[in-house]
Design an enzyme around this catalytic site. Structure first.
Site, mmCIF file in Angstrom:
data_model
loop_
_atom_site.group_PDB
_atom_site.id
_atom_site.type_symbol
_atom_site.label_atom_id
_atom_site.label_comp_id
_atom_site.label_asym_id
_atom_site.label_seq_id
_atom_site.Cartn_x
_atom_site.Cartn_y
_atom_site.Cartn_z
ATOM 1 N N LYS A 111 25.627 -6.677 -13.233
ATOM 2 C CA LYS A 111 24.377 -6.030 -13.670
ATOM 3 C C LYS A 111 23.702 -5.311 -12.501
ATOM 4 O O LYS A 111 23.310 -4.162 -12.612
ATOM 5 C CB LYS A 111 23.383 -7.060 -14.249
ATOM 6 C CG LYS A 111 23.911 -7.863 -15.406
ATOM 7 C CD LYS A 111 22.873 -8.851 -15.910
ATOM 8 C CE LYS A 111 22.472 -9.943 -14.938
ATOM 9 N NZ LYS A 111 23.566 -10.868 -14.547
ATOM 10 N N ARG B 11 15.736 -12.804 -20.378
ATOM 11 C CA ARG B 11 16.849 -13.755 -20.346
ATOM 12 C C ARG B 11 16.692 -14.859 -21.377
ATOM 13 O O ARG B 11 17.538 -15.752 -21.458
ATOM 14 C CB ARG B 11 16.867 -14.530 -19.047
ATOM 15 C CG ARG B 11 17.153 -13.902 -17.826
ATOM 16 C CD ARG B 11 18.379 -14.621 -17.291
ATOM 17 N NE ARG B 11 18.316 -14.934 -15.917
ATOM 18 C CZ ARG B 11 18.874 -14.196 -14.967
ATOM 19 N NH1 ARG B 11 19.446 -13.082 -15.230
ATOM 20 N NH2 ARG B 11 18.863 -14.604 -13.760
ATOM 21 N N ARG C 241 31.068 -13.100 -3.572
ATOM 22 C CA ARG C 241 29.947 -12.164 -3.331
ATOM 23 C C ARG C 241 29.306 -12.419 -1.972
ATOM 24 O O ARG C 241 29.069 -13.554 -1.578
ATOM 25 C CB ARG C 241 28.904 -12.319 -4.429
ATOM 26 C CG ARG C 241 27.647 -11.492 -4.130
ATOM 27 C CD ARG C 241 26.783 -11.299 -5.322
ATOM 28 N NE ARG C 241 26.246 -12.532 -5.851
ATOM 29 C CZ ARG C 241 25.501 -12.598 -6.949
ATOM 30 N NH1 ARG C 241 25.254 -11.495 -7.632
ATOM 31 N NH2 ARG C 241 25.039 -13.756 -7.375
ATOM 32 N N ARG D 209 24.679 -16.153 -1.252
ATOM 33 C CA ARG D 209 23.466 -16.646 -1.911
ATOM 34 C C ARG D 209 23.550 -18.156 -2.128
ATOM 35 O O ARG D 209 24.612 -18.677 -2.422
ATOM 36 C CB ARG D 209 23.279 -15.931 -3.267
ATOM 37 C CG ARG D 209 22.309 -14.784 -3.169
ATOM 38 C CD ARG D 209 22.276 -13.918 -4.396
ATOM 39 N NE ARG D 209 22.079 -14.597 -5.668
ATOM 40 C CZ ARG D 209 21.954 -13.976 -6.822
ATOM 41 N NH1 ARG D 209 21.999 -12.654 -6.866
ATOM 42 N NH2 ARG D 209 21.785 -14.642 -7.937
ATOM 43 N N ARG E 270 24.660 -22.084 -14.140
ATOM 44 C CA ARG E 270 24.090 -20.783 -14.541
ATOM 45 C C ARG E 270 24.824 -20.231 -15.766
ATOM 46 O O ARG E 270 24.211 -19.658 -16.662
ATOM 47 C CB ARG E 270 24.182 -19.797 -13.373
ATOM 48 C CG ARG E 270 23.195 -20.129 -12.265
ATOM 49 C CD ARG E 270 23.592 -19.502 -10.948
ATOM 50 N NE ARG E 270 23.524 -18.056 -10.942
ATOM 51 C CZ ARG E 270 24.155 -17.294 -10.040
ATOM 52 N NH1 ARG E 270 24.880 -17.846 -9.092
ATOM 53 N NH2 ARG E 270 24.032 -15.984 -10.102
HETATM 54 P P1 AP5 Z 1 26.537 -8.353 -9.151
HETATM 55 O O1 AP5 Z 1 26.263 -6.907 -9.431
HETATM 56 O O2 AP5 Z 1 25.855 -8.972 -7.983
HETATM 57 O O3 AP5 Z 1 26.349 -9.224 -10.485
HETATM 58 P P2 AP5 Z 1 25.038 -9.594 -11.311
HETATM 59 O O4 AP5 Z 1 25.403 -9.529 -12.757
HETATM 60 O O5 AP5 Z 1 23.878 -8.776 -10.847
HETATM 61 O O6 AP5 Z 1 24.945 -11.113 -10.884
HETATM 62 P P3 AP5 Z 1 23.709 -12.022 -10.445
HETATM 63 O O7 AP5 Z 1 24.332 -13.295 -9.915
HETATM 64 O O8 AP5 Z 1 22.793 -11.299 -9.505
HETATM 65 O O9 AP5 Z 1 23.057 -12.294 -11.769
HETATM 66 P P4 AP5 Z 1 22.174 -13.463 -12.124
HETATM 67 O O10 AP5 Z 1 21.718 -12.997 -13.424
HETATM 68 O O11 AP5 Z 1 22.753 -14.814 -12.062
HETATM 69 O O12 AP5 Z 1 21.151 -13.500 -10.873
HETATM 70 P P5 AP5 Z 1 19.666 -12.977 -10.710
HETATM 71 O O13 AP5 Z 1 19.523 -12.518 -9.330
HETATM 72 O O14 AP5 Z 1 19.277 -12.074 -11.822
HETATM 73 O O15 AP5 Z 1 28.136 -8.511 -8.989
HETATM 74 C C1 AP5 Z 1 28.709 -9.772 -8.664
HETATM 75 C C2 AP5 Z 1 29.861 -9.563 -7.657
HETATM 76 O O16 AP5 Z 1 30.966 -8.920 -8.310
HETATM 77 C C3 AP5 Z 1 29.503 -8.691 -6.451
HETATM 78 O O17 AP5 Z 1 30.123 -9.229 -5.317
HETATM 79 C C4 AP5 Z 1 30.068 -7.304 -6.819
HETATM 80 O O18 AP5 Z 1 30.418 -6.559 -5.648
HETATM 81 C C5 AP5 Z 1 31.296 -7.679 -7.668
HETATM 82 N N1 AP5 Z 1 31.585 -6.749 -8.756
HETATM 83 C C6 AP5 Z 1 30.696 -6.185 -9.629
HETATM 84 N N2 AP5 Z 1 31.348 -5.414 -10.546
HETATM 85 C C7 AP5 Z 1 32.675 -5.520 -10.272
HETATM 86 C C8 AP5 Z 1 33.877 -4.962 -10.872
HETATM 87 N N3 AP5 Z 1 33.849 -4.159 -11.951
HETATM 88 N N4 AP5 Z 1 35.054 -5.304 -10.327
HETATM 89 C C9 AP5 Z 1 35.127 -6.136 -9.230
HETATM 90 N N5 AP5 Z 1 34.051 -6.663 -8.610
HETATM 91 C C10 AP5 Z 1 32.836 -6.359 -9.136
HETATM 92 O O19 AP5 Z 1 18.863 -14.353 -10.933
HETATM 93 C C11 AP5 Z 1 18.939 -15.417 -9.998
HETATM 94 C C12 AP5 Z 1 18.049 -16.570 -10.455
HETATM 95 O O20 AP5 Z 1 16.678 -16.128 -10.547
HETATM 96 C C13 AP5 Z 1 18.368 -17.141 -11.852
HETATM 97 O O21 AP5 Z 1 19.378 -18.121 -11.817
HETATM 98 C C14 AP5 Z 1 16.991 -17.730 -12.230
HETATM 99 O O22 AP5 Z 1 16.741 -18.953 -11.572
HETATM 100 C C15 AP5 Z 1 16.024 -16.703 -11.676
HETATM 101 N N6 AP5 Z 1 15.702 -15.634 -12.664
HETATM 102 C C16 AP5 Z 1 15.945 -14.284 -12.497
HETATM 103 N N7 AP5 Z 1 15.514 -13.607 -13.577
HETATM 104 C C17 AP5 Z 1 15.022 -14.524 -14.446
HETATM 105 C C18 AP5 Z 1 14.456 -14.432 -15.746
HETATM 106 N N8 AP5 Z 1 14.315 -13.256 -16.378
HETATM 107 N N9 AP5 Z 1 14.060 -15.586 -16.345
HETATM 108 C C19 AP5 Z 1 14.167 -16.776 -15.736
HETATM 109 N N10 AP5 Z 1 14.694 -16.938 -14.501
HETATM 110 C C20 AP5 Z 1 15.114 -15.816 -13.861
#
Ligand code: AP5
Length: 211
Positions: free
Chosen positions: A14, A89, A124, A157, A168
């Site tokens: 994402k 979410r 990552r 991370r 997660r």
């Molecule tokens: P990346 O782009 O980093 O993936 P992502 O989907 O953004 O993953 P996140 O882990 O950031 O999502 P998340 O939803 O768990 O975390 P968030 O920060 O929102 O890609 C992943 C890896 O794959 C990278 O290394 C990339 O280079 C590689 N890659 C990507 N595409 C590829 C492809 N096509 N081929 C090969 N490699 C590829 O949330 C973190 C925490 O914050 C949550 O757990 C929660 O505690 C809190 N939080 C955040 N938002 C909320 C909310 N709305 N409500 C409640 N809690 C929340």
């Protein structure tokens, strides 16, 4: 004007895709994950509330999230639209946005498997300064362990440990996946297969956006 949501499990790409689409479309990305990590780093009240949930791979309470998103979308840089990355979410968050009169043009759901995302999250590496994201094998930095954009040492991370990743994913399937049905009913869901390179996934996303 284009208002978008990027939906998908942790590690689906994402953030990676939102960053590329944001540059192509000229609209900002709003990532609640990035905003919360910044709040934790700065030690703000929201950061203090969020830290323990994030470290355990649990969701931060809806009341915290709804407040920070509602405030952020009112900023001047959102006048031409925005991409919400990682929010809503839960159904409660989706309903709160709707109740606030916020409407979307497309909800892009990145479709992948638990096995693929686990490999992605374990490999990552992120820049603690500018937030750039890399992967040890699929998207490596030019110099191992060093950010291409700003030269900082890359880190893993806290929540990218095997046990936390599993938690997660469990929470994603229970709390977030039902949003697909919610937005399907509103005619907004655009499902994009996450196979192939980052560029090929981006091509599919731009196509469903009609760009
Ligand atoms: P990346 O782009 O980093 O993936 P992502 O989907 O953004 O993953 P996140 O882990 O950031 O999502 P998340 O939803 O768990 O975390 P968030 O920060 O929102 O890609 C992943 C890896 O794959 C990278 O290394 C990339 O280079 C590689 N890659 C990507 N595409 C590829 C492809 N096509 N081929 C090969 N490699 C590829 O949330 C973190 C925490 O914050 C949550 O757990 C929660 O505690 C809190 N939080 C955040 N938002 C909320 C909310 N709305 N409500 C409640 N809690 C929340």
């Amino acid at each position: 004007m284009m208002k978008l949501i990027f939906l998908g499990p942790p590690g689906a790409g994402k953030g990676t895709q939102a960053s590329i689409a944001s540059k192509k479309l000229g609209i900002p990305t709003i990532s609640t994950g990035d905003m919360l990590r910044a709040a934790v780093k700065e030690g703000t009240e929201i950061g203090k509330q969020a830290k323990s949930f994030m470290d355990a791979g649990k969701l931060v309470p809806d009341s915290v999230i709804i407040g920070i998103v509602a405030e952020r979308v009112e900023k001047a840089d959102c006048a031409q639209g925005y991409i919400l990355d990682g929010v809503p979410r839960t159904l409660a968050q989706a309903r709160a946005l709707e109740d606030a009169g916020i409407r979307f043009d497309h909800v892009v759901s990145i479709e992948t498997t638990d096995q693929v995302v686990t490999q992605r999250l374990e490999g990552r590496r992120v820049c603690p300064d500018c937030g750039a994201t890399f992967h040890t094998t699929s998207n490596p930095s030019k110099v191992e362990g060093v950010c291409d954009a700003c030269g900082q040492a890359l880190i893993q991370r806290h929540d990218d440990q095997a046990e936390t990743i599993a938690n997660r994913l469990k929470i994603y399937h229970k709390e977030t996946e039902p949003l697909k049905e919610f937005y399907q009913q509103r005619g907004l869901l655009r499902q994009v297969e996450d196979t192939g390179s980052i560029e090929s996934v981006n091509g599919r996303i731009m196509a469903v956006l009609g760009k």
